[in-house]
Design a protein around this motif. Sequence first.
Motif, mmCIF file in Angstrom:
data_model
loop_
_atom_site.group_PDB
_atom_site.id
_atom_site.type_symbol
_atom_site.label_atom_id
_atom_site.label_comp_id
_atom_site.label_asym_id
_atom_site.label_seq_id
_atom_site.Cartn_x
_atom_site.Cartn_y
_atom_site.Cartn_z
ATOM 1 N N PRO A 91 2.461 0.604 -19.003
ATOM 2 C CA PRO A 91 2.741 1.778 -18.163
ATOM 3 C C PRO A 91 1.939 1.848 -16.872
ATOM 4 O O PRO A 91 2.371 2.485 -15.906
ATOM 5 C CB PRO A 91 2.390 2.955 -19.087
ATOM 6 C CG PRO A 91 1.398 2.398 -20.051
ATOM 7 C CD PRO A 91 1.782 0.972 -20.258
ATOM 8 N N VAL A 92 0.774 1.213 -16.803
ATOM 9 C CA VAL A 92 -0.069 1.338 -15.616
ATOM 10 C C VAL A 92 -0.919 0.085 -15.478
ATOM 11 O O VAL A 92 -1.213 -0.595 -16.476
ATOM 12 C CB VAL A 92 -0.963 2.598 -15.714
ATOM 13 C CG1 VAL A 92 -1.984 2.473 -16.822
ATOM 14 C CG2 VAL A 92 -1.635 2.919 -14.387
ATOM 15 N N HIS A 93 -1.293 -0.198 -14.240
ATOM 16 C CA HIS A 93 -2.134 -1.351 -13.936
ATOM 17 C C HIS A 93 -3.234 -0.921 -12.954
ATOM 18 O O HIS A 93 -3.131 0.115 -12.284
ATOM 19 C CB HIS A 93 -1.327 -2.495 -13.320
ATOM 20 C CG HIS A 93 -0.480 -3.236 -14.299
ATOM 21 N ND1 HIS A 93 -0.991 -4.179 -15.163
ATOM 22 C CD2 HIS A 93 0.859 -3.175 -14.539
ATOM 23 C CE1 HIS A 93 -0.006 -4.677 -15.905
ATOM 24 N NE2 HIS A 93 1.122 -4.080 -15.545
ATOM 25 N N VAL A 94 -4.267 -1.743 -12.860
ATOM 26 C CA VAL A 94 -5.301 -1.548 -11.848
ATOM 27 C C VAL A 94 -4.755 -2.048 -10.519
ATOM 28 O O VAL A 94 -4.408 -3.229 -10.382
ATOM 29 C CB VAL A 94 -6.598 -2.304 -12.221
ATOM 30 C CG1 VAL A 94 -7.612 -2.228 -11.084
ATOM 31 C CG2 VAL A 94 -7.196 -1.728 -13.493
ATOM 32 N N THR A 95 -4.684 -1.157 -9.544
ATOM 33 C CA THR A 95 -4.155 -1.497 -8.229
ATOM 34 C C THR A 95 -5.256 -1.353 -7.181
ATOM 35 O O THR A 95 -6.429 -1.109 -7.505
ATOM 36 C CB THR A 95 -2.961 -0.590 -7.889
ATOM 37 O OG1 THR A 95 -3.381 0.780 -7.923
ATOM 38 C CG2 THR A 95 -1.831 -0.788 -8.909
ATOM 39 N N PHE A 96 -4.857 -1.484 -5.913
ATOM 40 C CA PHE A 96 -5.837 -1.408 -4.827
ATOM 41 C C PHE A 96 -6.478 -0.021 -4.759
ATOM 42 O O PHE A 96 -7.624 0.120 -4.309
ATOM 43 C CB PHE A 96 -5.166 -1.742 -3.493
ATOM 44 C CG PHE A 96 -6.113 -1.703 -2.328
ATOM 45 C CD1 PHE A 96 -7.092 -2.683 -2.178
ATOM 46 C CD2 PHE A 96 -6.026 -0.697 -1.392
ATOM 47 C CE1 PHE A 96 -7.976 -2.644 -1.104
ATOM 48 C CE2 PHE A 96 -6.900 -0.645 -0.313
ATOM 49 C CZ PHE A 96 -7.877 -1.634 -0.160
#
Length: 207
Positions: A91-96
Motif C-alpha cells: 500500500p505504501v513505499h518510502v518516497t522522496f
Amino acid sequence: MVPHHPPPSSPQPTSSSTPLLPSMSLPRSNYDPRRVCLNPFPDISLGKHRRTVGVYLAGALFALANWTFLDAAVLSAHARSPWGQPDTPPPVHVTFVDWIPGICSLLGYLVINLIDKDRVRGEEGFGDSRAVWRARLILFIGFALMAGGLAGSVTVLILKYVLNGYPEQFTYYGYANVSQSVALMLSAIVLWIAQSGSNEYEYNLTL
C-alpha cells in the motif's frame, strides 16, 4: 521562714543578639543557596575522558540515526505483496517526501558542527567585530534546519502513515524517519558539548 526570692526576669533582647535563622528542611552542612531541587541531580564527572566519550557517543547516535532510516528504505524497496494476494501491491513505499526531513536534519547537523565555538561565545577579541553575531545567526539556522527536519518527519508520520491506517509493517517507515531526526539532534548536542570541553592534551597541561 523561707526567704522569698523574686522570680527571674526574662532576658531583654539587645542590639547585639544574633537574629534567628529561618527554618530549613535541609541540614546546614548540606544547604546550598544555589540549589533549586530538594534532591540534587547526581554529579557525574568524566574528567579527562569527557571529550573522548562525547565524540564516540555522538558518532554512535549519528550512525544509529542513518542506519534506522536506511533500514526502512531497504525494507520498502523489497516489500512484497500480502500473503495470498499476489496481485495486490504494497500500500505504501518510502518516497522522496520521506527523505526530505532527514536531509534537512543532516544539513543542520553539518552547519552546527562547522561553526567555530569561540566565535559563538565571543571569546575571540581579534578579527571582524561582527563575526560573533554572524556565527550565532548561522548556529540558529542550523538548529532551525534540525527542528524543521524533526517537525517534517512527525508530519509525514501522521499524514502519510497514521491517518491512513496502514499496518504496523508500513508505519515503521514513518517511525524510522522520526527516529532519525531525533537521533541526529541528540548527536549534534552531544558533539557540541564534547567539543566545548578541553581535550586530554589541554587537561594534562593544566595539571
